[in-house]
Scaffold this active site. Structure first.
Site, PDB file in Angstrom:
ATOM      1  N   THR A   1      17.274   8.974 -19.316  1.00  0.00           N
ATOM      2  CA  THR A   1      16.962   8.470 -18.019  1.00  0.00           C
ATOM      3  C   THR A   1      16.177   9.467 -17.030  1.00  0.00           C
ATOM      4  OG1 THR A   1      19.165   7.252 -17.965  1.00  0.00           O
ATOM      5  CG2 THR A   1      18.271   7.540 -15.557  1.00  0.00           C
TER       6      THR A   1
ATOM      7  N   PHE B   1      13.016   7.564 -12.277  1.00  0.00           N
ATOM      8  CA  PHE B   1      13.089   6.024 -11.886  1.00  0.00           C
ATOM      9  C   PHE B   1      12.697   5.372 -13.119  1.00  0.00           C
ATOM     10  CE2 PHE B   1       8.454   6.437 -12.160  1.00  0.00           C
ATOM     11  CZ  PHE B   1       8.045   7.595 -11.506  1.00  0.00           C
TER      12      PHE B   1
ATOM     13  N   ASP C   1       4.494  18.630 -17.025  1.00  0.00           N
ATOM     14  CA  ASP C   1       6.023  18.373 -17.041  1.00  0.00           C
ATOM     15  C   ASP C   1       6.362  18.736 -18.455  1.00  0.00           C
ATOM     16  OD1 ASP C   1       8.440  18.361 -15.705  1.00  0.00           O
ATOM     17  OD2 ASP C   1       8.527  16.096 -16.224  1.00  0.00           O
TER      18      ASP C   1
ATOM     19  N   LYS D   1      10.498   1.920 -22.544  1.00  0.00           N
ATOM     20  CA  LYS D   1      10.700   2.598 -21.245  1.00  0.00           C
ATOM     21  C   LYS D   1      10.525   1.451 -20.132  1.00  0.00           C
ATOM     22  CE  LYS D   1       9.296   6.610 -18.624  1.00  0.00           C
ATOM     23  NZ  LYS D   1       8.290   7.801 -18.410  1.00  0.00           N
TER      24      LYS D   1
END
Length: 740
Positions: free
Chosen positions: A23, A26, A144, A44
């Site tokens: 998770t 969002f 990221d 996803k």
């Protein structure tokens, strides 16, 4: 079964949602499996109403994913028709499913509290480095990178690492600087954290931070503090600094070296530190190093390739239980490597035996690179085992690995109270130490197993030679029996015809010498004493195979390791407030593990000495078997030669006998044109050298007998005279051929 938010009941057709994989901010990632085809995909989906900006970023991720194709970047795939609908006004993203979980899951395992194994670190470096290089070549910055965004997949028995979650990725084909989104703070490059313009070097910082954590078990800079706090303390660090920790006094200690303990071999530590210095440079302009003009890529990728291409052989010295590692230059010979081993260990090259894990001796004709398997990196993946052939008794056990300063501190005083946050680090090193003791035993057991496999190979060779020896002995015995019977018959027949036929003292002497040699060769074929020794060795080897010491004895050590892990887990779950605790239970485990290792190593080296002693017996016996086999083959060859020589002599005698018969015929034809023939006597009929003239048919024979009955007496007298004359002529013949 749970459905992702927004997915209506009954939707999906044959596709069934099996579990939620993760998770995000969002989004949910769920595993779907086809009920009939056993296909699996990761879907996803969006779990929130998105702002226009975030909806654009979601769709942008799908666009990026669909255009990428690289083994280390997770692949997008078509959404199955049954699942192809909008959730929260955005499309679904279908991706290949990676069953190995993510890197965070691997790092969180207690056994990895002090970092991953060397093979895992190098595999991650290769895979993610390749994936990042591919993204940057396609002008994509991930922004990221973190352990949660690295997933693992088993591909043909090899773990592959893949980059996922490009939701924060930036396509920079419109420019080189971006000031948009900030990703995960703990792995975030300083310029992103400070919301400054950035380039692709932000991924270098995140990647370097991840690799450091995989090596040490924690992040490089004040990992227990929040980024807002440690940034201020680290921002002025030296460019070569790759590690910072806070002392008990609160002072920050900087280092340009990797902390201990870690699993890297000494030959990799320095180049890895140099690489991390490039990746963790605070200055984004200097981070990654200059671009190599020849290779046209940043220095960090050049150095990374250099590290991954290092050919390092890891050798476990079974005489000292220590690992020695050597960097192999191109085309180094095995003899050259053995010379370096001699300088390192004191075992001279002639006494060295290098065995692979399968117990195969390394081939001296091949280069030293045979010690390194293609595509296999790390001392935990492949080892060569060194034995000293001049020794058959190994005196282990040896001193256990040394304690780190932290672990030694609590061993000296197990009741000392330490803060929980500090105790976590100490106990992590204690778990690493206990696991290390178990791994040390496992490596030595693998070396013992290699020795056993080598012994079995020698035994197989001995068995083959024994079977060849027995077969050769049986063949020699059969040939000697035939030779003995045939020469006895020849001597008997020769004696019978000597009084009226052919005789030669030289030939008779030669035949009797052959008979004596044959009697001697019968002794050569006696191999019972060797068979007894071989069978005794076979029995000894079978007993060694059945011995419990030939099987892994580390059950107690594994149990102690699990107890240490459980203690560490309990400590991690305790709140890291101002509470304190002692280390009594952990120290008990450490002491028991050391004692257990000492016991199993005594048993291991005792069994190993028996293996090596048995192998030496085979080595000593093999030349005797080879010599016996050589003697039997030589005897076999000589017997066959003597048999052939005697047969040639017999045929030569037959030729002489035929010459005599021809002479008698010539004498008979001179007697008034009459050639009477007498029936052969019984002695002449039985003698193999008698020259028998056979008439063409029975009627002619009867007529010839009737016509010559009247001349029988006269003809007998003539033949008697001719025999006397021919006998005298025999003495003048050349008999030198008998000595050839």
């Amino acid at each position: 079964m749970e459905r992702p938010p927004g997915l209506r009941p009954g939707a999906g057709g044959p596709w069934e949602m099996r579990e939620r994989l993760g998770t995000g901010g969002f989004g949910n990632v769920c595993l779907y499996q086809h009920r009939e085809l056993d296909l699996k995909i990761a879907i996803k989906s969006c779990r929130l109403e998105l702002s226009t900006k975030n909806r654009e970023r979601w769709c942008h991720e799908i666009q990026i994913m669909k255009k990428l194709n690289h083994a280390n970047v997770v692949k997008a795939c078509d959404v199955p028709e049954e699942l192809n609908f909008l959730i929260n006004d955005v499309p679904l993203l279908a991706m290949e499913y990676c069953s190995g979980g993510d890197l965070r899951k691997l790092l969180n395992k207690p056994e990895n509290c002090c970092g991953l194994k060397e093979s895992q670190i190098l595999s991650l470096l290769s895979d993610i480095g390749s994936g990042i290089r591919y993204l940057h070549e396609n002008k994509i910055i991930h922004r990221d990178l973190k352990p949660e965004n690295i997933v693992l997949q088993d591909v043909g028995g090899k773990i592959m690492h893949k980059i996922i979650d490009l939701g924060y990725a930036k396509d920079v084909d419109q420019g080189s600087l971006c000031t948009s989104f900030v990703g995960t703070l703990q792995y975030l490059a300083p310029e992103l954290f400070e919301n400054k313009p950035y380039t692709a070097t932000v991924d270098y910082w995140s990647f370097g931070t991840m690799v450091f954590e995989c090596i040490a078990g924690y992040r490089p800079f004040l990992h227990h503090l929040q980024p807002f706090t440690w940034h201020e303390k680290i921002k002025k660090k030296d460019p070569k600094c790759i590690f910072a920790c806070e002392e008990m006094t609160g002072e920050v200690r900087f280092s340009s070296h990797l902390p201990q303990p870690n699993s890297l071999c000494s030959l990799i530590v320095e180049p890895m530190e140099n690489w991390l210095q490039l990746m963790l440079n605070w200055d984004p302009q200097q981070r990654g190093g200059p671009v190599d003009l020849t290779l046209k890529q940043p220095r960090c990728f050049v150095l990374m390739d250099h590290i991954l291409n290092l050919k390092i052989v890891h050798i476990l010295n079974m005489t000292s239980a220590k690992i020695i590692s050597f960097l192999l230059p191109p085309d180094e010979s095995l003899h050259s490597l053995q010379s370096r081993i001699e300088r390192e260990t004191g075992i001279n090259t002639g006494s060295q035996e290098l065995l692979s894990e399968m117990g195969i001796s390394l081939d001296p004709r091949k280069p030293a690179s045979q010690c390194v398997l293609d595509g296999v990196r790390g001392c935990d993946s492949y080892m060569v085992y060194l034995f000293d052939k001049s020794k058959t008794v190994y005196e282990g056990p040896f001193a256990s690995r040394s304690l780190s300063d932290c672990v030694n501190y609590i061993v000296q005083d197990s009741k000392i109270q330490l803060p929980i946050i500090q105790l976590r680090k100490v106990w992590a090193e204690a778990v690493h130490y206990v696991s290390g003791l178990k791994e040390d035993y496992s490596r030595l057991f693998q070396g013992q197993r290699a020795a056993m496999l080598s012994l079995l190979r020698y035994n197989t060779n001995l068995t083959k030679m024994k079977n060849t020896l027995i077969s050769a002995s049986q063949q020699l015995k059969a040939k000697l029996e035939f030779f003995h019977k045939s020469i006895q018959l020849d001597l008997e027949r020769y004696s019978e015809q000597m009084t009226y036929g052919i005789s030669s003292e030289k030939m008779l002497k030669a035949w009797k010498e052959m008979e004596e040699k044959a009697i001697h060769y019968a002794e050569v074929g006696v191999i019972g004493y060797l068979e007894d020794q071989i069978m005794s060795l076979h029995t000894e080897i079978m007993e060694l195979q059945k011995s419990p010491y030939g099987r892994r004895q580390g059950d107690l050590m594994e149990s102690l390791e699990q107890r240490a892990i459980d203690l560490y887990k309990q400590l991690k779950h305790r709140p890291s407030d101002h509470s304190y605790s002692d280390s009594t239970e952990m120290v008990k485990i450490i002491v028991h593990t050391v004692q257990s290792q000492d016991r199993v190593l005594k048993e291991l080296f005792g069994h190993l000495s028996k293996l090596l002693g048995c192998k030496q017996k085979i080595i000593d016996l093999l030349p005797k078997v080879e010599m016996a086999l050589s003697n039997i083959k030589e005897a076999d060859s000589t017997v066959m030669f003597m048999q052939g020589k005697r047969q040639k002599e017999i045929w030569h005698l037959l030729k002489i006998a035929c010459t005599q018969s021809s002479a008698r015929s010539l004498v008979g034809s001179s007697l008034e044109g009459v050639t009477p023939q007498l029936p052969p006597t019984s002695a002449e009929r039985e003698h193999p050298l008698s020259c028998v003239v056979t008439p063409q048919d029975g009627e002619t024979l009867a007529q010839m007998i009737e016509e010559n009955l009247n001349c029988l007496g006269h003809l007998s007298t003539i033949i008697h005279e001719a025999n006397e004359k021919q006998g005298n002529n025999m003495m003048s013949l050349d008999w030198s051929w008998l000595t050839e």
